[in-house]
Design a protein around this motif. Structure first.
Motif, PDB file in Angstrom:
ATOM      1  N   VAL A  98     -13.203   2.973   0.215  1.00  0.00           N
ATOM      2  CA  VAL A  98     -12.258   2.251   1.069  1.00  0.00           C
ATOM      3  C   VAL A  98     -11.990   0.863   0.481  1.00  0.00           C
ATOM      4  O   VAL A  98     -10.843   0.402   0.439  1.00  0.00           O
ATOM      5  CB  VAL A  98     -12.804   2.139   2.507  1.00  0.00           C
ATOM      6  CG1 VAL A  98     -11.886   1.278   3.374  1.00  0.00           C
ATOM      7  CG2 VAL A  98     -12.959   3.532   3.126  1.00  0.00           C
ATOM      8  N   ARG A  99     -13.028   0.210   0.004  1.00  0.00           N
ATOM      9  CA  ARG A  99     -12.880  -1.117  -0.611  1.00  0.00           C
ATOM     10  C   ARG A  99     -11.932  -1.058  -1.803  1.00  0.00           C
ATOM     11  O   ARG A  99     -11.044  -1.918  -1.952  1.00  0.00           O
ATOM     12  CB  ARG A  99     -14.241  -1.653  -1.044  1.00  0.00           C
ATOM     13  CG  ARG A  99     -14.176  -3.063  -1.635  1.00  0.00           C
ATOM     14  CD  ARG A  99     -15.478  -3.453  -2.309  1.00  0.00           C
ATOM     15  NE  ARG A  99     -16.582  -3.527  -1.361  1.00  0.00           N
ATOM     16  CZ  ARG A  99     -17.673  -2.777  -1.394  1.00  0.00           C
ATOM     17  NH1 ARG A  99     -17.792  -1.818  -2.345  1.00  0.00           N
ATOM     18  NH2 ARG A  99     -18.628  -2.931  -0.511  1.00  0.00           N
ATOM     19  N   LEU A 147      -4.579   7.012   2.820  1.00  0.00           N
ATOM     20  CA  LEU A 147      -3.672   6.418   3.801  1.00  0.00           C
ATOM     21  C   LEU A 147      -3.269   5.005   3.386  1.00  0.00           C
ATOM     22  O   LEU A 147      -2.087   4.637   3.461  1.00  0.00           O
ATOM     23  CB  LEU A 147      -4.350   6.375   5.168  1.00  0.00           C
ATOM     24  CG  LEU A 147      -4.073   7.512   6.150  1.00  0.00           C
ATOM     25  CD1 LEU A 147      -4.943   7.364   7.385  1.00  0.00           C
ATOM     26  CD2 LEU A 147      -2.598   7.543   6.542  1.00  0.00           C
ATOM     27  N   ILE A 148      -4.249   4.207   2.967  1.00  0.00           N
ATOM     28  CA  ILE A 148      -3.966   2.825   2.567  1.00  0.00           C
ATOM     29  C   ILE A 148      -3.044   2.801   1.352  1.00  0.00           C
ATOM     30  O   ILE A 148      -2.038   2.078   1.332  1.00  0.00           O
ATOM     31  CB  ILE A 148      -5.282   2.073   2.270  1.00  0.00           C
ATOM     32  CG1 ILE A 148      -6.111   1.904   3.553  1.00  0.00           C
ATOM     33  CG2 ILE A 148      -4.995   0.700   1.645  1.00  0.00           C
ATOM     34  CD1 ILE A 148      -7.541   1.503   3.304  1.00  0.00           C
ATOM     35  N   ARG A 149      -3.367   3.597   0.353  1.00  0.00           N
ATOM     36  CA  ARG A 149      -2.552   3.609  -0.875  1.00  0.00           C
ATOM     37  C   ARG A 149      -1.121   4.074  -0.578  1.00  0.00           C
ATOM     38  O   ARG A 149      -0.155   3.513  -1.099  1.00  0.00           O
ATOM     39  CB  ARG A 149      -3.203   4.511  -1.922  1.00  0.00           C
ATOM     40  CG  ARG A 149      -4.511   3.949  -2.483  1.00  0.00           C
ATOM     41  CD  ARG A 149      -5.031   4.811  -3.625  1.00  0.00           C
ATOM     42  NE  ARG A 149      -6.241   4.237  -4.207  1.00  0.00           N
ATOM     43  CZ  ARG A 149      -7.474   4.662  -3.966  1.00  0.00           C
ATOM     44  NH1 ARG A 149      -7.666   5.688  -3.126  1.00  0.00           N
ATOM     45  NH2 ARG A 149      -8.515   4.090  -4.526  1.00  0.00           N
ATOM     46  N   ASP A 150      -0.989   5.106   0.253  1.00  0.00           N
ATOM     47  CA  ASP A 150       0.346   5.622   0.549  1.00  0.00           C
ATOM     48  C   ASP A 150       1.153   4.629   1.383  1.00  0.00           C
ATOM     49  O   ASP A 150       2.371   4.494   1.197  1.00  0.00           O
ATOM     50  CB  ASP A 150       0.247   6.963   1.267  1.00  0.00           C
ATOM     51  CG  ASP A 150      -0.167   8.095   0.332  1.00  0.00           C
ATOM     52  OD1 ASP A 150      -0.136   7.885  -0.898  1.00  0.00           O
ATOM     53  OD2 ASP A 150      -0.519   9.186   0.827  1.00  0.00           O
ATOM     54  N   ALA A 151       0.504   3.929   2.312  1.00  0.00           N
ATOM     55  CA  ALA A 151       1.216   2.939   3.123  1.00  0.00           C
ATOM     56  C   ALA A 151       1.635   1.743   2.266  1.00  0.00           C
ATOM     57  O   ALA A 151       2.743   1.208   2.430  1.00  0.00           O
ATOM     58  CB  ALA A 151       0.342   2.480   4.285  1.00  0.00           C
ATOM     59  N   GLN A 152       0.771   1.331   1.335  1.00  0.00           N
ATOM     60  CA  GLN A 152       1.148   0.256   0.409  1.00  0.00           C
ATOM     61  C   GLN A 152       2.352   0.673  -0.431  1.00  0.00           C
ATOM     62  O   GLN A 152       3.281  -0.116  -0.656  1.00  0.00           O
ATOM     63  CB  GLN A 152      -0.028  -0.080  -0.508  1.00  0.00           C
ATOM     64  CG  GLN A 152      -1.180  -0.804   0.177  1.00  0.00           C
ATOM     65  CD  GLN A 152      -2.377  -0.970  -0.735  1.00  0.00           C
ATOM     66  OE1 GLN A 152      -2.536  -0.236  -1.717  1.00  0.00           O
ATOM     67  NE2 GLN A 152      -3.240  -1.925  -0.411  1.00  0.00           N
ATOM     68  N   LEU A 153       2.337   1.919  -0.879  1.00  0.00           N
ATOM     69  CA  LEU A 153       3.431   2.441  -1.704  1.00  0.00           C
ATOM     70  C   LEU A 153       4.735   2.508  -0.900  1.00  0.00           C
ATOM     71  O   LEU A 153       5.819   2.212  -1.425  1.00  0.00           O
ATOM     72  CB  LEU A 153       3.054   3.835  -2.204  1.00  0.00           C
ATOM     73  CG  LEU A 153       3.738   4.348  -3.482  1.00  0.00           C
ATOM     74  CD1 LEU A 153       3.469   3.425  -4.652  1.00  0.00           C
ATOM     75  CD2 LEU A 153       3.235   5.767  -3.793  1.00  0.00           C
ATOM     76  N   ALA A 154       4.638   2.848   0.374  1.00  0.00           N
ATOM     77  CA  ALA A 154       5.825   2.928   1.225  1.00  0.00           C
ATOM     78  C   ALA A 154       6.488   1.557   1.368  1.00  0.00           C
ATOM     79  O   ALA A 154       7.718   1.446   1.349  1.00  0.00           O
ATOM     80  CB  ALA A 154       5.454   3.482   2.599  1.00  0.00           C
TER      81      ALA A 154
END
Length: 416
Positions: A98-99, A147-154
């Motif tokens: 997660v980090r 989820l974090i990576r995909d939301a950042q990409l969005a």
């Protein structure tokens, strides 16, 4: 180093009382406030800090550690031979993953971001899993990195202002879920990175509900940092309440619920200060907002609902150190109607605190057993529960010692 710099409490030799004074000063707490939290006089605190009284027995040491939010018992005792974590739980196996996702930015990633609809569905499933799984950190820890990576990409790939605001809202929600995972783990800087990024993303989204959720979580982070940060907790909390107030006349259920959750948080902070009237006044306001919600409504992040107000009343009474009132409120609360396993476990822990305040340690331990059954990870990471278990493991009653020791092994406070 300047002569007036506060010493390091781990430097030797420093007596218990000196460590206690250093931690109290660093937390911005007066002797009078600490004395009130411990049920002792300011003179007693002064005598302990000055070395005129010896180090108290374990139950009082644990209460001092709780009041000062000591991360580890060794911060007070100086004994580094074995770590006994209190308000910092064990590091989860998925924490590094997660980090890494939080620390990375997909600036050179070539794949296309998932659609907002797809991200929204994944977040809904993640919140549902968090509420239904007994080992909820295992579940959301596995979901969060992608989820974090995909939301950042969005956010990065948004073409229009509307798309960017929507993507920022989804990213803020991913950070909110992250805060539930990271809280009480041994990475304070990561927690604050998530809090601040979540607040920024929420503001960029311009969505009142998303802003309210990020403020609710920031309030908790400030308050959990100790007495010196209560004003900061109130600052973000009350400002957000003022921001939402004009919207409440025709607000939807989610905005009503987050407003109610923020009102309760203001009462919670007041209770931690010992301000009885203000604490219950905010609780009354929160209850009035809860009554405007459908009977079966349950907020997916904060758990705010009609059903949770009884549990909130127990928390207020416990934080005001009102043992008999805590037990009375616990008897009136209907925990069976709280669908979230972690929230039910948290309520059981607050109920156990009330029983211990009321001089019923056996009932406190029995209630902690129920908390463990509901959600083992909640009690494993909860400093109040750990303190009660450690205290009762030193009880004069053989049956209480045995029960507390068994629970201590299950939650990882003591080795088997």
């Amino acid at each position: 180093m300047s002569s007036d710099a506060s010493p390091d409490p781990f430097a030797e030799p420093i007596a218990f009382g000196q460590r206690m004074q250093i931690l109290r000063t660093r937390r911005g707490m007066s002797r009078g406030v600490l004395a009130g939290l411990l049920g002792r006089s300011p003179s007693w605190v002064k005598q302990v800090e000055g070395g005129r009284l010896q180090m108290p027995k374990l139950p009082m040491v644990l209460r001092i550690a709780e009041a000062l939010r000591a991360r580890d018992l060794s911060e007070l005792t100086g004994d580094q031979s074995r770590a006994i974590h209190l308000f910092t739980g064990p590091g989860h196996a998925r924490l590094p993953h997660v980090r890494n996702a939080i620390n990375e930015f997909p600036l050179t990633t070539r794949r296309e971001a998932p659609s907002p609809v797809h991200l929204r569905e994944r977040l809904v499933r993640a919140w549902s899993a968090r509420h239904s799984a007994p080992n909820h950190r295992d579940v959301i820890g596995a979901l969060l990195p992608d989820l974090i990576r995909d939301a950042q990409l969005a956010v990065l790939q948004a073409d229009t202002a509307w798309e960017r605001r929507a993507a920022q809202g989804l990213l803020a929600e991913a950070y909110s879920l992250s805060q539930f995972f990271i809280a009480y783990q041994p990475d304070t800087s990561l927690l604050w990175r998530v809090v601040e990024r979540g607040m920024v993303a929420a503001q960029e989204s311009e969505d009142p509900h998303t802003i309210g959720v990020s403020a609710w979580l920031a309030t908790q982070a400030h308050r959990d940092s100790g007495h010196a940060h209560f004003d900061a907790a109130d600052a973000v909390n009350l400002e957000t309440i003022r921001y939402l107030e004009p919207l409440l006349s025709d607000a939807g259920n989610d905005v009503l619920a987050i407003s109610g959750a923020l009102q309760f948080e203001a009462g919670y902070t007041a209770a931690r200060r010992g301000d009885t009237g203000t604490a219950w006044r905010y609780w009354d306001t929160a209850r009035a907002l809860a009554k405007r919600l459908p009977a079966d409504y349950y907020h997916p992040v904060t758990s705010f609902s009609r059903a949770v107000m009884g549990a909130h009343a127990v928390t207020i009474a416990v934080e005001l150190h009102a043992g008999a009132e805590s037990v009375r409120q616990a008897a009136a609360a209907d925990t069976a109607t709280i669908p979230s396993r972690p929230r039910r476990a948290r309520h059981r822990i607050e109920e156990a605190r009330g029983y211990q305040l009321d001089g019923q340690p056996e009932a406190a331990l029995a209630t902690l057993d129920k908390a463990y059954e509901a959600a083992p990870e909640t009690i494993r990471y909860n400093g109040y529960a750990r303190r009660i278990v450690l205290e009762e493991a030193d009880s004069k009653s053989p049956s209480q010692r045995r029960r507390a020791s068994q629970l201590a092994v299950k939650i990882g406070v003591l080795a088997a």
